[in-house]
Design a protein around this motif. Structure first.
Motif, PDB file in Angstrom:
ATOM      1  N   VAL A  29       0.849  -1.170   0.000  1.00 22.33           N
ATOM      2  CA  VAL A  29       0.000   0.000   0.000  1.00 22.33           C
ATOM      3  C   VAL A  29       0.888   1.224   0.000  1.00 22.33           C
ATOM      4  CG1 VAL A  29      -1.860   1.108   1.223  1.00 22.33           C
ATOM      5  CG2 VAL A  29      -1.540  -1.340   1.407  1.00 22.33           C
ATOM      6  N   ARG A  83       2.255   4.522   1.127  1.00 24.98           N
ATOM      7  CA  ARG A  83       2.193   5.225   2.402  1.00 24.98           C
ATOM      8  C   ARG A  83       2.434   6.693   2.181  1.00 24.98           C
ATOM      9  NH1 ARG A  83       2.057   2.213   6.504  1.00 24.98           N
ATOM     10  NH2 ARG A  83       2.213  -0.031   6.170  1.00 24.98           N
ATOM     11  N   ILE A  84       1.904   7.460   3.055  1.00 22.67           N
ATOM     12  CA  ILE A  84       2.163   8.888   2.952  1.00 22.67           C
ATOM     13  C   ILE A  84       3.587   9.118   3.412  1.00 22.67           C
ATOM     14  CG2 ILE A  84       1.512  11.125   3.833  1.00 22.67           C
ATOM     15  CD1 ILE A  84      -1.248   9.858   4.331  1.00 22.67           C
ATOM     16  N   GLU A  85       4.377   9.795   2.591  1.00 18.49           N
ATOM     17  CA  GLU A  85       5.768   9.965   2.978  1.00 18.49           C
ATOM     18  C   GLU A  85       5.981  11.306   3.651  1.00 18.49           C
ATOM     19  OE1 GLU A  85       8.601   8.747   0.183  1.00 18.49           O
ATOM     20  OE2 GLU A  85       7.286   7.219  -0.664  1.00 18.49           O
ATOM     21  N   PRO A 141       1.521   4.443  13.290  1.00 16.66           N
ATOM     22  CA  PRO A 141       1.779   3.570  12.149  1.00 16.66           C
ATOM     23  C   PRO A 141       1.335   4.269  10.873  1.00 16.66           C
ATOM     24  CG  PRO A 141      -0.135   2.848  13.383  1.00 16.66           C
ATOM     25  CD  PRO A 141       0.530   3.912  14.191  1.00 16.66           C
ATOM     26  N   HIS A 156       7.808   1.958   9.695  1.00 21.24           N
ATOM     27  CA  HIS A 156       6.815   0.980  10.062  1.00 21.24           C
ATOM     28  C   HIS A 156       7.444  -0.180  10.803  1.00 21.24           C
ATOM     29  CE1 HIS A 156       3.513  -1.867   8.598  1.00 21.24           C
ATOM     30  NE2 HIS A 156       3.084  -1.177   9.613  1.00 21.24           N
ATOM     31  N   GLU A 174       6.476  -2.864  14.192  1.00 17.25           N
ATOM     32  CA  GLU A 174       6.361  -4.324  14.185  1.00 17.25           C
ATOM     33  C   GLU A 174       7.257  -4.935  15.249  1.00 17.25           C
ATOM     34  OE1 GLU A 174       3.763  -4.239  11.004  1.00 17.25           O
ATOM     35  OE2 GLU A 174       4.209  -5.676  12.571  1.00 17.25           O
ATOM     36  N   ARG A 208       5.992  -4.931  18.645  1.00 21.04           N
ATOM     37  CA  ARG A 208       4.904  -5.869  18.859  1.00 21.04           C
ATOM     38  C   ARG A 208       5.398  -7.263  19.219  1.00 21.04           C
ATOM     39  NH1 ARG A 208      -0.023  -4.051  17.302  1.00 21.04           N
ATOM     40  NH2 ARG A 208       0.585  -2.115  16.352  1.00 21.04           N
ATOM     41  N   MET A 211       7.765   2.206  -2.028  1.00 22.59           N
ATOM     42  CA  MET A 211       8.288   1.699  -0.765  1.00 22.59           C
ATOM     43  C   MET A 211       7.649   0.350  -0.463  1.00 22.59           C
ATOM     44  SD  MET A 211       8.564   3.757   2.750  1.00 22.59           S
ATOM     45  CE  MET A 211       6.833   3.917   2.948  1.00 22.59           C
ATOM     46  N   ALA A 263       6.270  -2.389   1.905  1.00 17.93           N
ATOM     47  CA  ALA A 263       5.875  -2.618   3.291  1.00 17.93           C
ATOM     48  C   ALA A 263       6.102  -4.078   3.603  1.00 17.93           C
ATOM     49  CB  ALA A 263       4.406  -2.283   3.465  1.00 17.93           C
ATOM     50  N   PRO A 264       6.551  -4.355   4.792  1.00 17.80           N
ATOM     51  CA  PRO A 264       6.726  -5.756   5.160  1.00 17.80           C
ATOM     52  C   PRO A 264       5.368  -6.434   5.199  1.00 17.80           C
ATOM     53  CG  PRO A 264       6.929  -4.355   7.085  1.00 17.80           C
ATOM     54  CD  PRO A 264       6.772  -3.446   5.914  1.00 17.80           C
ATOM     55  N   GLY A 322      -3.799  15.745   3.956  1.00 18.07           N
ATOM     56  CA  GLY A 322      -2.808  14.783   3.475  1.00 18.07           C
ATOM     57  C   GLY A 322      -3.409  13.586   2.780  1.00 18.07           C
ATOM     58  N   TRP A 365     -11.294  -3.146   4.115  1.00 14.97           N
ATOM     59  CA  TRP A 365      -9.891  -2.809   3.857  1.00 14.97           C
ATOM     60  C   TRP A 365      -9.048  -4.052   4.086  1.00 14.97           C
ATOM     61  CZ3 TRP A 365      -6.585   0.935   2.177  1.00 14.97           C
ATOM     62  CH2 TRP A 365      -5.242   0.763   2.505  1.00 14.97           C
ATOM     63  N   HIS A 402      -6.729  -5.772   1.418  1.00 17.33           N
ATOM     64  CA  HIS A 402      -5.290  -5.590   1.617  1.00 17.33           C
ATOM     65  C   HIS A 402      -4.780  -6.533   2.695  1.00 17.33           C
ATOM     66  CE1 HIS A 402      -5.508  -2.021  -0.867  1.00 17.33           C
ATOM     67  NE2 HIS A 402      -6.581  -1.708  -0.194  1.00 17.33           N
ATOM     68  N   GLU A 419      -2.143  -7.851   2.948  1.00 18.92           N
ATOM     69  CA  GLU A 419      -0.732  -7.630   3.268  1.00 18.92           C
ATOM     70  C   GLU A 419      -0.564  -6.533   4.298  1.00 18.92           C
ATOM     71  OE1 GLU A 419      -2.313  -6.737   0.685  1.00 18.92           O
ATOM     72  OE2 GLU A 419      -1.799  -4.679   0.156  1.00 18.92           O
ATOM     73  N   ASP A 420      -1.590  -5.726   4.513  1.00 15.56           N
ATOM     74  CA  ASP A 420      -1.441  -4.607   5.443  1.00 15.56           C
ATOM     75  C   ASP A 420      -2.775  -4.328   6.131  1.00 15.56           C
ATOM     76  OD1 ASP A 420      -0.336  -2.451   6.745  1.00 15.56           O
ATOM     77  OD2 ASP A 420      -0.987  -1.055   5.178  1.00 15.56           O
ATOM     78  N   PHE A 460      -3.146  -3.771  13.717  1.00 19.85           N
ATOM     79  CA  PHE A 460      -2.808  -2.647  14.593  1.00 19.85           C
ATOM     80  C   PHE A 460      -3.800  -2.462  15.722  1.00 19.85           C
ATOM     81  CE2 PHE A 460      -1.172  -1.712  10.375  1.00 19.85           C
ATOM     82  CZ  PHE A 460       0.177  -1.634  10.679  1.00 19.85           C
TER      83      PHE A 460
END
Ligand code: HEM
Ligand SMILES: [Cu+2]
Lengths: 289, 567, 198
Positions: free
Chosen positions: A93, A95-97, A276, A281, A285, A288, B1, B3-4, B363, B554, B558, B560-561, B566
């Protein structure tokens, strides 16, 4: 639409069938409603309409009763579904940077509630000194300020003379104590919550800025709240006692703990408190696990 | 980027609805029968909405009649008595037959779907509540022929929507027109209380597994709060109507000033209902914003717990401010102060909400589809309306402006600029779910921009005659007051709004037959209603959904995320 | 395609929700409380404002018998709830019947009181403010008692016919909740009308 994400799926191709119980449709509610309305409407129409309404009401109440008792009537709807396992197919996804420096400097800790209470009480007591000094010097009476706060100008005690104000009056004494106690306690609590906002200068914020602000506010609105008080108050001694309150309460509150601030914390922690989705990120993790 | 990837314990599974859809052709009579006997929350929701839309048009026409009458001084389009009837019926209709039903309609439709339930807690009570409200509406309008006013001819109520005593007592309002008003509100009150009980029980007792109270969509939270407010505010109104009827039919003296009764008591009772009522109307609008703004900003809502707290806070504060409608009736200075301050207090939770919406958009990747356009209009107008509200809450200011057009402008800013705008947004957003087809975006944009222009022409300008001293509820005015041009602008704006409404209604009908097919999830949204086909089948979900976060869809899209990682 | 999420399916087994009957009844009671509050406020507001008689002090007698009956019925209905929860249907029927009887006696005493007020003291709802507020407040409560009695009677008849089973315990308790509410309101009405207002 165009930007729709179809979830990536693997089908098991095994169709599960089942049934869903749904309440059976019924005409009793609408008939009951009609009955009620006719009954109500009979007041402006005729008794016969009322009689019809009452009849409908009884019939449909019984009908409704039999609809739910002893067993709720229902219909069975056959349904089929497949279980699908959903796997990520896309890279991730967006992400907002945000760059490293673009973040709020938040305090890591706050004061305990007891600090606020203590500060409020201490400030509330000490602020009496300038107020009473004014009362004694100007009117030679301990009770003048008390009476002024505790009810002069309100309801039963409109427009007392300054002379009357110098004598003890139980009602005013109690009211004044309640007002003084409640407000100082609440403001003390507020200090406990608010002072960490400007952790480096608690005394400046709590002792000067805040009291000056609210004294100014009061100066403007007091005329609406209690015009009598407005006429008789001495603003300079009032402001002085507010500042004294602020200084003492602020001091007591900030004494009860040396707050850790973000910029004092090691880098890891500073990254760790990130929400987060912003950056880093990974640390989230790691915490956690 | 990159994401894990975060494996979810147990993986994410979904159940695909593959029930074969049989389409049988039914006769008109069968279709009608279906709708009359239905207990399905979606159908009842649609009935509520359709019923409210019809009355929206009716009350809109009444508003046009009012505006035409005021367009020029000494106009004779309406006489004084019909003018009184027009604004009474306009206000009563808009609040009780448009506002409440349309919001209950959306609640009925959406709340069960959003919390993963198959129906409301009490489906039959639901049908009953709707039909009582519907019959009450028809009954109220029957007064035009049956009301027996002064000359023995049919008349509608003409005592304004707050029906102040003692005007409503027998000696001053002979005939039956006030009775029609009181009885209709009594009956519709019964319906509203029924629905409120139902929504509360639904939100608390029908949630699907995993849908804890801290995960239900904010809209469900809002509807629970609103239902609570309805319980504690519509009930006093109902009680007051009973008292009024006792006075009128049994010769009681509750509000009979000649026998020691008090007119002020009625004012208190009415506004104890009246003020929280306006929050009953605006909170669902907030609820729509809570759902729409995040989806069109592509971000989760900012500050979910704060939003819940602010909602509940608003509800409680709104119970303690009613007398700001009564400053000119005369109160002690203590009363004036208390109600001034308590009214201002509302701005705190309201401010929290506003900032949270802004922070949600901040944003984000904004998509200005029609629902979002209306939401942004709402944000802007709601803030202005709140500000004029704060101005009016200052008692000395209020003494000057009470019952002037400034007040009319204030509350229409809320009722139209905030509530109606959000209702439009909700239509554009959920119409695809309800019908399976998209509303036309082109017509939607026309609708939005005409609405914006018309709204601001009418209601911005309307503040000024108020400041110049024009009282409300007068049927005409003298030419030398300097109000004429302003009133003409206001009327002109109203005409533009009427055009916009016509476009909207045309869009609703046209798109039902010719709109683009929507598919289950046209907006790429995150709440459970979008996991069903459009329109949803009667059973909603083939199996009970199981959720692990506030945005179950969501997570589904997704893996993966997922949000659930969270929580 | 329309896909329903099914995360952590194991959760479904342990998922518990409050009973909708109770929540529904509690909500109804909230609404009823609001209605009673308005009538109570009106009563207090008009207390002692009458210029012409009869005044409460001259005509009202404290209805001890009715009050004792009504308030104790709350206890007996509790016994009945307890009995059905433990599957003891015989004592359920007895306690339920006792509750109904006590409620009926209460209604009888109210009827008697009104009869006396109307025929002897010539106080009607249109006589003066006291009459208006008194009859509407007490009458509103009596209406609730009547509704309660009808419901109690229905259950009683079905119980005597052997149609009420221990599995109906939940519904019976919801009904009992309403009855407790009716009793609790009487405490307020009684205190206001017969103790404070006299
Ligand atoms: C939630 C949305 C709101 C709605 C739907 C609304 C609606 C109304 C309505 C219908 C009236 C006029 C009643 C009448 O005289 O017929 C009114 C008056 C008033 N409103 Fe609002 N209002 C809202 C928000 C606010 C807010 C946020 C405030 C203040 C913070 C406020 C303060 C007032 C005051 C003080 C009056 C009395 C004006 C007067 O009659 O002199 N309102 N509002
Ligand atoms: Cu208000």
């Amino acid at each position: 639409m165009n930007d729709m994400h179809t979830p990536p799926q693997t089908h098991s191709h095994e169709v599960h069938t089942g049934t869903v119980h749904l309440p059976a449709p019924t005409a009793w509610p609408i008939l009951l409603a009609l009955g009620v309305m006719l009954l109500v409407g009979s007041l402006v129409m005729s008794v016969w309409i009322g009689a019809l309404g009452a009849f409908l009401l009884v019939v449909s109440a019984v009908g409704w009763f039999r609809e739910v008792l002893p067993h709720e009537k229902h219909v069975d709807v056959p349904v089929q579904h497949e279980i699908v396992e959903i796997e990520p197919s896309r890279a991730g996804v967006a992400r907002i940077e945000v760059d490293e420096t673009h973040r709020a400097q938040l305090p890591l800790q706050t004061f305990p509630i007891s600090a606020g209470i203590k500060g409020g009480i201490a400030g509330g007591i000490v602020m009496l000194i300038p107020a009473e000094i004014y009362g004694l010097l100007r009117y030679h009476s301990l009770w003048y300020v008390v009476n002024l706060l505790g009810g002069a100008g309100v309801a039963g005690w409109a427009n007392p003379t300054p002379e009357q104000l110098t004598h003890f009056r139980l009602g005013a004494f109690i009211t004044a104590n309640i007002i003084q106690g409640a407000t100082t306690l609440l403001v003390g609590l507020l200090y406990g919550a608010l002072l960490p906002v400007w952790p480096r200068r608690p005394i400046l914020l709590g002792g000067i800025v805040a009291p000056v602000l609210w004294t100014g506010l009061l100066h403007n609105v007091l005329g609406i709240v209690n015009p009598y008080l407005q006429q008789n108050i001495d603003w300079w001694s009032f402001a002085a006692s507010q500042v004294v309150f602020g200084l003492v309460a602020g001091y007591v509150v900030s004494r009860s703990g040396n707050l850790q601030r973000l910029h004092q914390a090691p880098l890891a922690i500073r990254l760790g408190v990130e929400s987060p989705g912003l950056e880093g990120h990974k640390t989230e993790e790691d915490d956690r696990r | 980027m990159d994401a894990p990837s975060t494996p979810i314990p147990g993986g994410i599974e979904g159940a695909l609805d593959v029930t074969p859809q049989t389409r049988s052709r039914a006769t008109y009579l069968e279709v009608l029968h279906d709708w009359v006997v239905t207990v399905d929350h979606k159908k009842i929701g649609l009935l509520y909405i359709g019923f409210a839309l019809i009355f929206l048009v009716v009350a809109g026409l009444e508003a046009m009649a009012i505006r035409i009458q005021l367009a020029v001084p000494h106009n004779t389009f309406l006489d004084a008595r019909s003018y009184n009837r027009m604004f009474t019926m306009h206000g009563t209709t808009m609040v009780f037959l448009v506002g409440m039903p349309i919001l209950f309609g959306f609640g009925n439709y959406l709340v069960p779907l959003m919390i993963g339930a198959r129906d409301m807690a009490f489906p039959r009570l639901n049908a009953f509540s709707f039909w009582v409200s519907a019959f009450a509406g028809i009954f109220l309008y029957f007064s035009f022929i049956g009301g027996l006013g002064l000359a023995g001819t049919g008349t509608a109520p003409d005592v304004a929507w707050f029906a102040y005593a003692p005007l409503t007592e027998r000696p001053f309002s002979p005939g039956h027109n006030v009775d029609y008003w009181a009885l209709a509100l009594f009956a519709s009150g019964v319906g509203s209380i029924g629905t409120a009980i139902n929504i509360l029980a639904t939100v608390f007792c029908m949630r699907c597994p995993g849908m804890t109270l801290s995960r239900i969509p904010l809209l469900a939270w809002i509807y629970a709060t609103v239902s609570f407010l309805v319980l504690v505010t519509i009930s006093p109104l109902t009680a007051a109507q009973v008292m009024l009827l006792i006075d009128r039919y049994l010769g009681g003296h509750f509000f009979d000033t000649q026998a020691g009764g008090s007119a002020i008591l009625w004012a208190h009772f009415f506004w104890i209902f009246g003020h929280p009522e306006v929050y009953v109307l605006v909170l669902p609008a907030f609820g729509f914003a809570n759902e729409i703004i995040p989806v069109f900003s592509r971000k989760a809502i900012f500050g979910y717990p704060a939003m819940v707290a602010a909602t509940v806070g608003i509800a409680f504060i709104s119970l303690g401010v009613w007398a700001h409608h009564m400053f000119t009736i005369g109160m002690t200075s203590l009363g004036n102060t208390f109600f001034t301050l308590s009214t201002m207090l509302v701005s705190i939770p309201t401010g929290i909400k506003t900032f949270n919406w802004l922070a949600t958009m901040w944003g984000g990747k904004l998509r200005f589809a029609t629902p979002m356009l209306f939401s942004v209009g709402f944000l802007f107008q709601w803030v202005i309306a709140g500000l004029t509200g704060i101005m009016l809450s200052v008692s000395p200011w209020n003494w000057q402006l009470h019952n002037s057009y400034f007040v009319v402008a204030h509350f229409h800013y809320v009722l139209v600029g905030a509530i109606l705008f959000m209702i439009f947004a909700a239509f554009y957003y959920w119409y695809p779910k309800m019908t399976g087809r998209m509303l036309s975006e082109t017509l939607g944009k026309w609708h939005f921009w005409l609405m914006i222009v018309g709204f601001h022409l009418t209601f911005d300008v309307m503040h000024i005659p108020g400041l110049l001293g024009m009282p409300r509820q007068i049927y005409t005015y003298e030419p030398d007051r300097g109000w004429t041009l302003l009133n003409q602008i206001v009327t002109f704006g109203a005409v533009i709004q009427a055009v916009a409404m016509a476009i909207f209604v045309y869009n609703l009908v046209h798109s039902y037959f010719a709109g683009k097919l929507a598919g289950p999830d046209p907006w790429d949204a995150w709440t459970l209603e979008w996991s069903t086909p459009s329109p949803p089948p009667t059973y909603n979900f083939p199996v009970d959904p199981v959720v692990a976060s506030r945005r179950p869809l969501w997570d589904l899209k997704h893996p993966e995320d997922p949000d659930s990682a969270f929580e | 395609m329309s896909t329903v999420p099914l995360q952590h399916e194991s959760l479904a087994a342990t998922w518990r929700l409050p009973s909708r009957g109770r929540v529904g009844m509690a909500s109804l009671i909230v609404a009823e409380c609001a209605i009673f509050t308005i009538f109570v406020v009106a009563y207090i507001y008009y207390m002692g404002r009458d210029v012409s008689g009869p005044k409460p002090h001259d005509v009202l007698e404290v209805p001890i018998l009715g009050t004792v009956c009504l308030l104790s019925s709350s206890f007996f209905i509790w016994l009945a709830e307890h009995a059905i929860a433990h599957g003891n249907m015989r004592s359920f029927r007895i306690w339920w019947a006792v509750t109904f009887l006590l409620g009926a006696i209460f209604l009888g005493t109210t009827a008697q009181e009104w009869h006396k007020l109307i025929t002897v003291d010539h106080l009607t709802i249109s006589t003066n403010l006291f009459g208006t507020t008194y009859y509407s407040l007490v009458g509103l409560h009596a209406t609730h008692v009547v509704v309660g009695l009808i419901l109690l009677l229905t259950v009683l008849l079905f119980a005597l016919a052997g149609k009420v089973r221990p599995r109906h315990s939940e519904r019976v308790q919801v009904l009992a909740l309403y009855w407790h509410f009716v009793d609790a309101v009487w405490v307020v009405v009684f205190t206001l009308v017969y103790l404070v207002g006299r």
